[in-house]
Write a protein that holds these residues in place. Structure first.
Motif, PDB file in Angstrom:
ATOM      1  N   UNK A   1    -128.387  -7.986  10.465  1.00 28.17           N
ATOM      2  CA  UNK A   1    -129.378  -8.445  11.458  1.00 28.17           C
ATOM      3  C   UNK A   1    -129.121  -9.715  12.324  1.00 28.17           C
ATOM      4  N   UNK A   2    -129.255  -9.348  13.629  1.00 29.17           N
ATOM      5  CA  UNK A   2    -128.545 -10.270  14.673  1.00 29.17           C
ATOM      6  C   UNK A   2    -129.862 -11.172  15.270  1.00 29.17           C
ATOM      7  N   UNK A   3    -129.740 -12.368  14.870  1.00 27.53           N
ATOM      8  CA  UNK A   3    -130.742 -13.243  15.255  1.00 27.53           C
ATOM      9  C   UNK A   3    -130.729 -13.873  16.641  1.00 27.53           C
ATOM     10  N   UNK A   4    -129.155 -13.567  17.404  1.00 32.14           N
ATOM     11  CA  UNK A   4    -129.347 -13.961  18.854  1.00 32.14           C
ATOM     12  C   UNK A   4    -129.670 -12.684  19.672  1.00 32.14           C
ATOM     13  N   UNK A   5    -129.831 -11.558  19.082  1.00 35.79           N
ATOM     14  CA  UNK A   5    -130.459 -10.384  19.716  1.00 35.79           C
ATOM     15  C   UNK A   5    -131.694 -10.356  19.524  1.00 35.79           C
ATOM     16  N   UNK A   6    -132.540 -10.841  20.483  1.00 34.14           N
ATOM     17  CA  UNK A   6    -134.002 -10.979  20.180  1.00 34.14           C
ATOM     18  C   UNK A   6    -134.961  -9.660  20.997  1.00 34.14           C
TER      19      UNK A   6
ATOM     20  N   UNK B   1    -135.784 -11.198  15.692  1.00 38.38           N
ATOM     21  CA  UNK B   1    -134.139 -10.524  15.695  1.00 38.38           C
ATOM     22  C   UNK B   1    -133.918  -9.009  15.420  1.00 38.38           C
ATOM     23  N   UNK B   2    -133.080  -8.676  15.595  1.00 40.62           N
ATOM     24  CA  UNK B   2    -132.767  -7.179  15.775  1.00 40.62           C
ATOM     25  C   UNK B   2    -131.977  -6.514  14.724  1.00 40.62           C
ATOM     26  N   UNK B   3    -132.319  -5.703  13.880  1.00 41.36           N
ATOM     27  CA  UNK B   3    -131.371  -5.193  12.973  1.00 41.36           C
ATOM     28  C   UNK B   3    -130.436  -4.067  13.863  1.00 41.36           C
ATOM     29  N   UNK B   4    -129.100  -4.529  13.739  1.00 34.25           N
ATOM     30  CA  UNK B   4    -127.999  -3.922  14.464  1.00 34.25           C
ATOM     31  C   UNK B   4    -127.058  -3.097  13.697  1.00 34.25           C
ATOM     32  N   UNK B   5    -127.052  -3.113  12.063  1.00 34.27           N
ATOM     33  CA  UNK B   5    -126.247  -2.417  11.194  1.00 34.27           C
ATOM     34  C   UNK B   5    -126.673  -2.328  10.262  1.00 34.27           C
ATOM     35  N   UNK B   6    -125.895  -1.713   8.901  1.00 30.86           N
ATOM     36  CA  UNK B   6    -126.448  -1.540   7.424  1.00 30.86           C
ATOM     37  C   UNK B   6    -126.870  -3.050   6.976  1.00 30.86           C
TER      38      UNK B   6
ATOM     39  N   UNK C   1    -139.960  -5.670   7.261  1.00 30.88           N
ATOM     40  CA  UNK C   1    -139.558  -4.388   8.343  1.00 30.88           C
ATOM     41  C   UNK C   1    -140.471  -4.813   9.495  1.00 30.88           C
ATOM     42  N   UNK C   2    -141.775  -5.429   9.439  1.00 30.43           N
ATOM     43  CA  UNK C   2    -142.733  -5.573  10.329  1.00 30.43           C
ATOM     44  C   UNK C   2    -142.375  -6.897  11.059  1.00 30.43           C
ATOM     45  N   UNK C   3    -141.468  -7.561  10.627  1.00 34.20           N
ATOM     46  CA  UNK C   3    -140.932  -8.765  11.247  1.00 34.20           C
ATOM     47  C   UNK C   3    -139.737  -8.908  12.087  1.00 34.20           C
ATOM     48  N   UNK C   4    -139.388  -7.573  12.506  1.00 37.35           N
ATOM     49  CA  UNK C   4    -137.999  -7.232  13.232  1.00 37.35           C
ATOM     50  C   UNK C   4    -138.378  -6.286  14.143  1.00 37.35           C
ATOM     51  N   UNK C   5    -137.122  -6.255  14.881  1.00 37.92           N
ATOM     52  CA  UNK C   5    -136.809  -4.909  15.856  1.00 37.92           C
ATOM     53  C   UNK C   5    -135.619  -4.315  15.383  1.00 37.92           C
TER      54      UNK C   5
END
Length: 343
Positions: free
Chosen positions: A80-85, A99-104, A138-142
């Motif tokens: 999860x990347x907190x810089x990529x929003x 924040x965005x889920x970017x990987x496993x 799940x509902x608190x992320x992209x």
């Protein structure tokens, strides 16, 4: 627990002004480094003392060491990347930068275990620890990696289960999963939400709880409540499946809500955390108001399974208001204990 009608909070309590700006969610810390670590521990001790002075039977950390009930756990996960929003709609209610889920997704280290161990050293009372539930996470992320809410929820459930097992080993008596999303996404709750929740609780010998409410007392939530009509029947869609689940305790928002009390009949046999304190108002309940809510609940919940609580967390409230509400909760529960013992 041997106490009849053991009182507890749903989770968060207000933070002292020297730790974070009061009466605000996602409030930034006022310290950093070792000073912040010490300040969080001091706030945890203060929160424990205020619960104990009020007479709370099942104590918690008051969520003093986390900025938010969901994101603090996610911050410690890989993937999860907190810089990529991105801006997303939270629970179909309000927009937020997330924040965005970017990987496993995986949990590389414990998140709250040291705090739980510290709390356990300070008290002999029953301890409850709150974790975010998989669906609400799940509902608190992209999600730009899995692009599938269910797949992401299962990964979160595995990470939560690792944390929950270590919290239990640290001496936590009740592990609560916060799932306000269960009051919104009914098809998903029944399709996979409860299964993911059970995965998060898998193998635990301590008691487990799921906290389902209509949200903190913030404007987006109070505005939403105005659209729900004269009877809030959201619990009706999920309680039958929760009644059949492995979760021990079900929480619901009750006081000053429009939830029909008889919906508790749908989870008959489970322990029920009845929200007898309104967190969307600065008005402090009287003990008799609390007792009235609990009396009504006793028509549908056996006395030995009724856990008086707050509707939701109290982080956005002033500390003086929260203290008054905790005291009212305990005094109201005591009124009902006396009535039951007199029968």
């Amino acid at each position: 627990m041997n106490t009849l009608l053991p009182t507890s909070t749903a989770g968060s309590l207000p933070k002292p002004s020297w730790l974070a700006e009061p009466e605000k969610l996602w409030s930034p810390w006022k310290q950093e480094g070792e000073a912040l670590h010490e300040a969080k521990r001091d706030a945890l001790l203060l929160s424990l003392q205020e619960q104990s002075l009020a007479g709370i039977d099942i104590v918690s950390d008051g969520e003093q060491t986390r900025q938010h009930f969901v994101t603090t756990f996610i911050e410690h996960l890989d993937g999860v990347d907190f810089e990529k929003r991105e801006t997303v709609r939270i629970r179909n209610r309000y927009d937020a930068s997330v924040p965005t889920v970017v990987g496993a997704v995986s949990r590389r280290k414990p998140v709250f275990v040291e705090d739980a161990r510290f709390l356990r050293q300070q008290t002999t009372k029953t301890i409850k620890w709150a974790l975010p539930g998989p669906m609400t996470m799940v509902d608190t992320l992209y999600d730009s990696h899995y692009r599938n809410r269910e797949k992401l929820a299962w990964e979160f459930a595995r990470a939560l289960n690792q944390e929950a097992r270590e919290l239990e080993a640290a001496g936590v008596d009740i592990i609560q999963f916060d799932e306000p999303a269960f009051n919104v996404f009914f098809d998903e709750v029944n399709d996979w939400g409860i299964a993911c929740l059970e995965k998060a609780a898998e193998g635990l010998k301590c008691e487990t709880a799921v906290h389902i409410c209509y949200g903190y007392g913030i404007k987006a939530n109070t505005d939403w409540k105005q659209t729900l009509g004269s009877a809030w029947r959201q619990y009706e869609a999920t309680f039958p499946a929760l009644q059949a689940s492995s979760i021990d305790i079900i929480s619901l928002e009750c006081h000053r809500s429009r939830v029909p009390m008889e919906l508790m009949e749908l989870v008959r046999g489970k322990k029920v955390m009845v929200g007898a304190i309104d967190v969307a108002s600065n008005l402090i309940e009287t003990p008799e108001e609390v007792a009235s809510t609990l009396r009504a609940a006793l028509q549908f919940v056996d006395a030995g399974k009724l856990y008086p609580s707050t509707n939701c967390g109290m982080a956005p409230l002033a500390r003086s208001v929260a203290r008054g509400k905790l005291s009212a909760l305990c005094a109201g529960a005591e009124i009902i204990r006396q009535e039951l013992s007199a029968r």
